[in-house]
Every structure is written in C-alpha cells, then in structure tokens.
Design a protein around this motif. Structure first.
Motif, mmCIF file in Angstrom:
data_model
loop_
_atom_site.group_PDB
_atom_site.id
_atom_site.type_symbol
_atom_site.label_atom_id
_atom_site.label_comp_id
_atom_site.label_asym_id
_atom_site.label_seq_id
_atom_site.Cartn_x
_atom_site.Cartn_y
_atom_site.Cartn_z
ATOM 1 N N GLN A 470 0.850 -1.191 0.000
ATOM 2 C CA GLN A 470 0.000 0.000 0.000
ATOM 3 C C GLN A 470 0.881 1.234 0.000
ATOM 4 O OE1 GLN A 470 -2.642 0.546 3.374
ATOM 5 N NE2 GLN A 470 -4.213 1.388 2.043
ATOM 6 N N VAL A 471 0.601 2.142 -0.913
ATOM 7 C CA VAL A 471 1.387 3.360 -1.064
ATOM 8 C C VAL A 471 0.677 4.499 -0.336
ATOM 9 C CG1 VAL A 471 2.404 4.987 -2.699
ATOM 10 C CG2 VAL A 471 2.252 2.561 -3.285
ATOM 11 N N ARG A 472 1.379 5.108 0.610
ATOM 12 C CA ARG A 472 0.832 6.240 1.362
ATOM 13 C C ARG A 472 1.839 7.377 1.364
ATOM 14 N NH1 ARG A 472 -1.920 3.632 6.860
ATOM 15 N NH2 ARG A 472 -3.591 2.459 5.821
ATOM 16 N N GLU A 473 1.325 8.573 1.544
ATOM 17 C CA GLU A 473 2.191 9.748 1.596
ATOM 18 C C GLU A 473 2.082 10.381 2.971
ATOM 19 O OE1 GLU A 473 3.116 13.931 -0.813
ATOM 20 O OE2 GLU A 473 1.494 12.583 -1.446
ATOM 21 N N ARG A 474 3.248 10.658 3.564
ATOM 22 C CA ARG A 474 3.282 11.297 4.861
ATOM 23 C C ARG A 474 4.463 12.266 4.885
ATOM 24 N NH1 ARG A 474 3.389 7.316 9.794
ATOM 25 N NH2 ARG A 474 1.307 6.925 8.931
ATOM 26 N N SER A 475 4.173 13.521 5.175
ATOM 27 C CA SER A 475 5.197 14.572 5.197
ATOM 28 C C SER A 475 5.952 14.629 3.870
ATOM 29 C CB SER A 475 6.176 14.344 6.369
ATOM 30 O OG SER A 475 5.486 14.327 7.599
ATOM 31 N N ARG A 476 5.188 14.587 2.781
ATOM 32 C CA ARG A 476 5.726 14.643 1.419
ATOM 33 C C ARG A 476 6.694 13.505 1.117
ATOM 34 N NH1 ARG A 476 6.930 21.090 0.189
ATOM 35 N NH2 ARG A 476 4.789 21.826 0.635
ATOM 36 N N GLN A 477 6.572 12.419 1.842
ATOM 37 C CA GLN A 477 7.405 11.237 1.625
ATOM 38 C C GLN A 477 6.507 10.049 1.360
ATOM 39 O OE1 GLN A 477 10.920 10.916 1.742
ATOM 40 N NE2 GLN A 477 10.542 8.856 1.003
ATOM 41 N N LEU A 478 6.774 9.334 0.268
ATOM 42 C CA LEU A 478 5.991 8.154 -0.046
ATOM 43 C C LEU A 478 6.471 6.954 0.767
ATOM 44 C CD1 LEU A 478 5.513 8.270 -3.930
ATOM 45 C CD2 LEU A 478 3.804 8.705 -2.176
ATOM 46 N N HIS A 479 5.526 6.185 1.251
ATOM 47 C CA HIS A 479 5.829 4.964 1.989
ATOM 48 C C HIS A 479 5.127 3.798 1.301
ATOM 49 C CE1 HIS A 479 7.465 7.099 5.579
ATOM 50 N NE2 HIS A 479 6.619 8.044 5.180
ATOM 51 N N ILE A 480 5.858 2.710 1.112
ATOM 52 C CA ILE A 480 5.266 1.479 0.588
ATOM 53 C C ILE A 480 5.147 0.515 1.754
ATOM 54 C CG2 ILE A 480 5.440 -0.353 -1.117
ATOM 55 C CD1 ILE A 480 7.282 1.416 -2.740
ATOM 56 N N LEU A 481 3.934 0.256 2.178
ATOM 57 C CA LEU A 481 3.685 -0.588 3.341
ATOM 58 C C LEU A 481 3.602 -2.045 2.917
ATOM 59 C CD1 LEU A 481 0.993 1.613 5.137
ATOM 60 C CD2 LEU A 481 3.485 1.740 5.274
ATOM 61 N N ILE A 482 4.438 -2.865 3.534
ATOM 62 C CA ILE A 482 4.488 -4.304 3.248
ATOM 63 C C ILE A 482 4.141 -5.055 4.525
ATOM 64 C CG2 ILE A 482 5.927 -6.207 2.408
ATOM 65 C CD1 ILE A 482 5.594 -4.112 0.308
ATOM 66 N N SER A 483 3.445 -6.154 4.384
ATOM 67 C CA SER A 483 3.091 -6.960 5.560
ATOM 68 C C SER A 483 4.356 -7.414 6.291
ATOM 69 C CB SER A 483 2.279 -8.183 5.126
ATOM 70 O OG SER A 483 2.148 -9.103 6.192
ATOM 71 N N PRO A 484 4.365 -7.308 7.627
ATOM 72 C CA PRO A 484 5.552 -7.758 8.382
ATOM 73 C C PRO A 484 5.796 -9.257 8.249
ATOM 74 C CG PRO A 484 3.715 -7.280 9.863
ATOM 75 C CD PRO A 484 3.313 -6.794 8.506
ATOM 76 N N LYS A 485 4.804 -10.005 7.820
ATOM 77 C CA LYS A 485 4.969 -11.444 7.622
ATOM 78 C C LYS A 485 5.557 -11.778 6.259
ATOM 79 C CE LYS A 485 1.220 -12.825 10.731
ATOM 80 N NZ LYS A 485 -0.025 -13.616 10.858
ATOM 81 N N GLN A 486 5.709 -10.764 5.411
ATOM 82 C CA GLN A 486 6.232 -10.989 4.064
ATOM 83 C C GLN A 486 7.761 -11.161 4.138
ATOM 84 O OE1 GLN A 486 7.032 -11.961 0.848
ATOM 85 N NE2 GLN A 486 4.912 -11.243 0.583
ATOM 86 N N PRO A 487 8.289 -12.346 3.774
ATOM 87 C CA PRO A 487 9.748 -12.557 3.875
ATOM 88 C C PRO A 487 10.555 -11.659 2.950
ATOM 89 C CG PRO A 487 8.677 -14.390 2.734
ATOM 90 C CD PRO A 487 7.587 -13.549 3.297
ATOM 91 N N ALA A 488 9.927 -11.114 1.897
ATOM 92 C CA ALA A 488 10.668 -10.266 0.963
ATOM 93 C C ALA A 488 10.934 -8.877 1.500
ATOM 94 C CB ALA A 488 9.898 -10.162 -0.359
ATOM 95 N N LEU A 489 10.335 -8.516 2.661
ATOM 96 C CA LEU A 489 10.563 -7.181 3.208
ATOM 97 C C LEU A 489 12.040 -6.964 3.526
ATOM 98 C CD1 LEU A 489 9.534 -4.486 4.230
ATOM 99 C CD2 LEU A 489 8.981 -5.582 6.424
ATOM 100 N N GLY A 490 12.666 -7.929 4.159
ATOM 101 C CA GLY A 490 14.096 -7.820 4.440
ATOM 102 C C GLY A 490 14.925 -7.773 3.162
ATOM 103 N N LEU A 491 14.492 -8.507 2.153
ATOM 104 C CA LEU A 491 15.199 -8.496 0.874
ATOM 105 C C LEU A 491 15.129 -7.114 0.241
ATOM 106 C CD1 LEU A 491 16.613 -9.921 -1.504
ATOM 107 C CD2 LEU A 491 14.337 -10.600 -2.323
ATOM 108 N N LEU A 492 13.958 -6.461 0.299
ATOM 109 C CA LEU A 492 13.820 -5.124 -0.270
ATOM 110 C C LEU A 492 14.723 -4.117 0.432
ATOM 111 C CD1 LEU A 492 9.947 -5.046 -0.776
ATOM 112 C CD2 LEU A 492 11.675 -4.982 -2.578
ATOM 113 N N LEU A 493 14.832 -4.228 1.739
ATOM 114 C CA LEU A 493 15.721 -3.326 2.473
ATOM 115 C C LEU A 493 17.176 -3.563 2.086
ATOM 116 C CD1 LEU A 493 14.039 -3.471 6.014
ATOM 117 C CD2 LEU A 493 13.749 -1.737 4.226
ATOM 118 N N HIS A 494 17.547 -4.837 1.908
ATOM 119 C CA HIS A 494 18.905 -5.159 1.454
ATOM 120 C C HIS A 494 19.165 -4.591 0.062
ATOM 121 C CE1 HIS A 494 22.428 -7.522 0.266
ATOM 122 N NE2 HIS A 494 21.757 -7.863 -0.820
ATOM 123 N N ILE A 495 18.172 -4.690 -0.819
ATOM 124 C CA ILE A 495 18.324 -4.183 -2.179
ATOM 125 C C ILE A 495 18.592 -2.689 -2.165
ATOM 126 C CG2 ILE A 495 17.006 -3.701 -4.294
ATOM 127 C CD1 ILE A 495 15.713 -6.438 -3.972
#
Length: 513
Positions: A470-495
């Motif tokens: 889910q894409v949200r905007e807060r303080s003119r910054q976009l955030h992509i919200l990923i489920s904490p149970k999604q194993p790819a979240l750590g991979l995205l941060l590494h990328i």
C-alpha cells in the motif's frame, strides 16, 4: 445473493487506497535510475523530444521495460499497469524526482492532458512506427536474404543498451569477454513474416551474449529466411566496438552457423586492432572430407568426455572425442598463417529396429566404427591450445546458457509475441525487451543475493516483484507498506542498501585480471 460456492465476494473498492500488486517493482526503477537508463533514453532517442504534447521518449520506453519485467506480452497489457493505482502513484513521483522545475511542469501538463500515468496502446503503436523505414522495404529481393538497415531510432536504441552494459562493467569489471553468437526463431502469425528453415513464419534475431556478465551486448533483428551464419563477421565487429572499457581479452563461441571462412580468419589472424587474436571454438560442418578424416582416427585415440559435477567430481558422459588431422583447403593456403585445430566428438547410437517397408535415410553425421558400432559425429574447430576435454566442456557451456537466455527472451519477457507486421516496429519491440533483460541481469548480478543468480525471471517475480503493498504519503514522503509477515521485506531493504552503495560508486570488483 451468493457469488459463488465458497464464502467470499468480489466488490469494487469505492475509495482510492493506493494498493499495488507490484510493490517490488520500484526497486528496478531505482536501479535504472542510478544506471542512468532514463537519462540515456533522453539523450539518444529523439522520437518525441521535439513535441511539447503527448508522451516523451523516456515515458514510453520505460513503460515498455516495466511491462516486460512484470510479464506483459502485448501493448494492450499496459492497461494492467495503469489499473495499479499504487504503482501509478509511485511512477508519477519517481518521474519528477531530480528534474528542474521547467521540465517537471512540462511533464505535469503532458500527464494532465493524457489523463493517465502509463501510455495507452494507440500512442505506443504510433511511437513504434517511427522505428520502421518503409524505404528499406523497397530494397527487398524476393527469395534472397536481406537485412534492412536500421534507421537512426533503432541505432539510438542500441546506444542506450551500450550504456547499460557499460554501467554493469563499471561496477563489476571483467577483463575477459566470452561472446556467444547464436540466433533464435520467433514465430509470428503476421503475413509479412517470412518462412524460416523449420517451415513456419518467423523472425530470426542474431544475438551476442556476454557470458561473464550475463548480458546481451548486441542483437540484430532479422527476417526468418535469413541464415543464422549470414554476415556474422560484421555483427562480431560491431559487437567488439560496443564492448566497454576494461575488457582485455575476447573469446568467441558459436555453433556451425559461425563456421564461416572470413569469421575464422578474422579471429585467428588477429585482425582486430583493440583485441588482436580472438580465441574461439566453433562447430565445424561434417563434410565428406571431414568424415573421411574422422574415419582415419585410430580406435585407441578416442578418449572419454568427462564432466565435473557441482561437488567437483568427474564422471563419464558416455561420449568420446579425438583430435582429427584435417586441414581444409582454405586454411592451408599460407604456410605462415595461423593454425586451426579440429576435434571430433562422437556419441554411440543405440540399435533401432527399422520399420517394415521404411527406407533408412542416410545421415551425413552418422558413421560406423570398425567394431560395427554406429556413432553420431560432431566437429569443432578452434585456435585454443588447451586439453580437448576442457575445450569441449567450455564450448558446450554456450548451449546451456545462451539457449536459456533465448527462452527468457521469448517466454519470460515479451520477445516471443511481436506486435506488428512492420519489420522496424518489431525490431524496436525486440530492442526494448533487450533493455529489460539486461536490467534484470544487472539486478541479479549487482544487487540481489547470490542465491538469485541462477533464478529465472518468473521466480524473481514470485519472490520480489509481485508483492502486495500500500502506497501512502506522509510529510511529502511516499511509503510502501508491506506486511511484516512478508519474507521479501528484508530483501527489499537489502536491495536498497546495495543500490545506495552502487550510487556512491562502490569499489569495483575486478575479475579475470
């Protein structure tokens, strides 16, 4: 009223929520940004740059690259990207990032007039039409091989790919370039497509793949009736000009389509000013004279072909090889000329019962040994002075990898479904697919963990690209919200961390020095 058998229902989302089914795709956009892909498109392609209305070059080309990465096969599939509200929100913000105010306002006006984030099919088809040269079509001679000269738009697309290859080389320097030249057939139901040697309408692009970098350095789109070996020397020379700095040595592998006198001489005689002699292993035609030379090989001189498994243990493949005393007339014209070494491989054929009433068709590649066994014969010509078993294993790496790349082009990407009957439009579609192929190769080689190195694109989509978010905007910054149970979240941060290192100019990795 129930919609189906199981207890769930589909309903329309009333409010825009910024949901996306492609939460991993922005990582490719970030890599493309630091690779300068959008800037390269803007510098080299000028199909739409003079117009202040409508879609510009980078918008259309980047949309088609993303279409390839997510698995789209046709121009109409762009509607799936447009329907992804969260992705479109990201695309709009990313496109404006870093642009001067004047250019940003121009893009905003273009978008407001179009009312879309992703181009629709009509402007894309009009854009691809600029890559077709009707004048070249008048030069065709029925029944003969003809390669239309690329217009400036197609040449510019090749320069964009050249910069992409240079970026990967700059971040992961390889001193050697093993080039695999191979053609692939792309079937087409268009009436303008010509018949190929397999008996169906097709196109037959000839590709040059850089083994060490997992990149396609050069590709020439061709009609289906053009032989794979046609003008291979010219294509090799163009590829050598495209190779980036840092490459000191070039080696070449090809099947029997590359068994051309001018190509072999060019490599063996060191005619290239930059690289000198080019070591090669190329499939040799099994001619009558070559068969005769193979028949003169003593039975005791045939050696087993062994391979090495992943654990480092060698095993027998059941095939054999031998040096062949064979010098074709064209290779023996000069006493001071380079030497050409010929090898033969053979594979025993199991006895097959002939069907009653059927005649056996003579196969020039089959021979009978003095023992009575029948073998399938293959030839290799080379100028490399290494052990024959090692040479054969090195030569056969071409078959496994380049064929896999062709499968990715046609099955995983959109290269297998050409959009038009016009040659130039299909050539542009193929060239943009090559950009997507190389962007994914850069992601696997420079960014993703080593475990992704051998994964096909559909596996990368499953584990990285096709993520719910889910894409949200807060303080003119976009955030992509990923489920904490999604194993790819750590991979995205590494990328993202790895891409930051690449953007800062991380220390180069020099291989093969």
């Amino acid at each position: 009223m129930a919609q189906g058998v199981l207890p769930f229902q589909y309903k329309e989302q009333v409010q825009t929520s910024g949901l996306t089914a492609l939460a991993g795709l922005p990582a490719y956009l970030e890599l493309a940004h630091i690779a300068g892909l959008r800037d390269a498109i803007r510098r080299h392609l000028h199909v739409r740059s003079d117009s202040r209305q409508g879609w510009c070059d980078e918008q259309i080309v980047m949309a088609l690259i993303l279409l390839n990465l997510v698995g789209g096969e046709s121009v109409a599939d762009l509607e799936q990207l447009e329907a992804d509200e969260g992705l479109c929100r990201l695309l709009r913000q990313i496109e404006y990032h870093g642009l001067p105010r004047k250019e940003r306002r121009l893009l905003e006006r273009r978008r407001k007039k179009a009312g879309r984030t992703v181009p629709s099919a009509s402007p894309v088809f009009r854009y691809l039409a600029a890559f077709h040269d009707p004048q070249e079509e008048t030069r065709r001679i029925p029944g003969s091989a003809f390669i239309p000269a690329p217009n400036e738009c197609l040449r510019a697309l090749g320069r964009v790919n050249q910069e992409m290859v240079a970026f990967v080389q700059n971040r992961n320097v390889q001193r050697e370039a093993t080039l695999d030249m191979d053609a692939t057939l792309v079937s087409s139901d268009k009436t303008q497509a010509l018949w190929c040697y397999d008996g169906y309408r097709a196109y037959q692009p000839l590709n040059v793949y850089w083994f060490e970098q997992d990149l396609v350095v050069h590709s020439e789109f061709r009609d289906g009736n053009v032989p794979a070996g046609y003008q291979q020397l010219r294509l090799l020379q163009e590829t050598l000009e495209h190779l980036p700095d840092g490459v000191d040595k070039v080696m070449l592998r090809s099947d029997t389509a590359g068994y051309q006198q001018d190509l072999l001489r060019y490599c063996a005689e060191g005619s290239n000013e930059r690289f000198g002699a080019i070591e090669f292993a190329i499939g040799a035609n099994v001619s009558q004279s070559f068969r005769q030379a193979v028949g003169e090989v003593e039975e005791g001189n045939w050696l087993p072909i062994r391979r090495t498994d992943p654990d480092g243990r060698q095993y027998d493949t059941g095939q054999q090889w031998a040096e062949v005393c064979y010098v074709p007339s064209w290779a023996g014209m000069s006493k001071n000329g380079p030497g050409y070494r010929y090898l033969a491989t053979r594979k025993r054929l199991h006895n097959q019962l002939e069907l009653l009433g059927c005649e056996t068709v003579a196969d020039p590649e089959q021979m009978q040994a003095p023992s009575g066994e029948r073998y399938k014969i293959y030839g290799i010509v080379t100028n490399r002075d290494i052990d024959g078993n090692e040479l054969i294993q090195w030569y056969r790496e071409r078959c496994g990898k380049s064929e896999e790349v062709h499968a990715v082009m046609k099955d995983d990407l959109a290269g297998g479904k050409l959009p038009s009957g016009d040659f130039g439009e299909n050539a542009a579609w193929w060239g943009i697919m090559i950009l997507a192929l190389n962007l994914n190769a850069a992601m696997k080689r420079l960014v993703l963990p080593p475990s992704f190195r051998c994964k096909r694109l559909k596996a990368v989509r499953f584990g990285l690209i096709n993520l719910a978010g889910q894409v949200r905007e807060r303080s003119r910054q976009l955030h992509i919200l990923i489920s904490p149970k999604q194993p790819a979240l750590g991979l995205l941060l590494h990328i993202r961390e790895r891409i930051i290192d690449l953007a800062r100019g991380a220390p180069e990795v020099v291989v093969g020095s």
